[in-house]
Design an enzyme around this catalytic site. Sequence first.
Site, PDB file in Angstrom:
ATOM      1  CG  ASP A   1      -0.035  -0.079   2.519  1.00 44.03           C
ATOM      2  OD1 ASP A   1       0.379   0.966   3.010  1.00 44.03           O
ATOM      3  OD2 ASP A   1       0.261  -1.198   3.014  1.00 44.03           O
TER       4      ASP A   1
ATOM      5  CG  ASP B   1       1.228   4.903   5.733  1.00 46.85           C
ATOM      6  OD1 ASP B   1       0.622   3.996   6.346  1.00 46.85           O
ATOM      7  OD2 ASP B   1       1.707   5.883   6.301  1.00 46.85           O
TER       8      ASP B   1
END
Length: 306
Positions: A221, A223
């Site tokens: 990801d 974040d």
Amino acid sequence: MAELPTKYPDPVKIAVIGGTGIQALPGFTPIATVNPLTPWGYPSSPISILTHNNTPIAFLSRHGLHHQYAPHEVPNQANIAALRSLGVRCVIAFSAVGSLQEEIKPRDFVVPDQVFDRTKGIRPFTFFEKGVVGHVGFADPFDAKIAKLISECGHALAGEGVKMHDQGTLVCMEGPQFSTRFESSYYRSLGCSVINMSALPEAKLAREAEIAYQMICMATDYDCWHSTEDVDVAMVMGHMKANGENAKRLVGAVLDALTREENGELVDGRHLGGSTTGMIKFMTKGEARGEVGKKNIEFLFPGVWE
Ligand SMILES: CSC[C@H]1O[C@H](OP(=O)(O)O)[C@H](O)[C@@H]1O
Ligand SMILES: Nc1ncnc2[nH]cnc12
């Protein structure tokens, strides 16, 4: 299926620690399952002994077999001590991480060379206490030799879709909540590369135990700093699952390399040998050493006080 033996008689020098989404190492042949009791309790999961190229490999699931230990609950001392007691001197540790840089895309791998410690001191973080004081060097928290080998394996798999970044600074935050947007941008402003909740104290304890340790991060990801979606668990698990084949390919290649004769010294952790045992004798003077502290260190380094 026949029950596997619960003891393994020979030293097992290489271990893989699996993180989020890697609770087992499918495709390798299990030959035993052991569960050593240490002065710090049992490890987070029984340890599978697998064979690869006729070499035993230990596999430990960091969060337990069913992901039941939160990052701050992982029994890191027991994990590292249990591995050490089996003979482990070389650890490859997997971790799902958030990316803090555009060029590190979800599903890319990163071999970090630095750590920014953002844990909060609530996790037991050392073996040296209870009457035995010790301080190990941690300027370079990971093992450069293993890192080089992992990078080479990753680049060799580029044709199969593995993208490898050879260095980076890993932020290890406390969690279990993800970062705020300010924190995420702050880490970026410092030039940090990736973020997780698991590298510490695992890496510190491995260093204290004279085990060569390198983390392999897989980005799952961006974040919460990126203009795309904020991280959540489904995103992390989705990327882990989708990239499982690449992770498997990479582990296979790394274990192929580590089990080659030319890497025998590295796997023996020879370059770390004596770094702890030499040092602790200089610190707390003999008569002042605590019995519990001494016993604990004796578990890690049998015969150390003789
Ligand atoms: C499920 S997202 C947060 C979780 O994922 C990482 O786990 P691991 O390092 O064991 O792969 C991160 O460190 C957090 O524990
Ligand atoms: N964004 C993130 N922050 C902390 N740990 C993570 N593990 C995976 N993604 C993460």
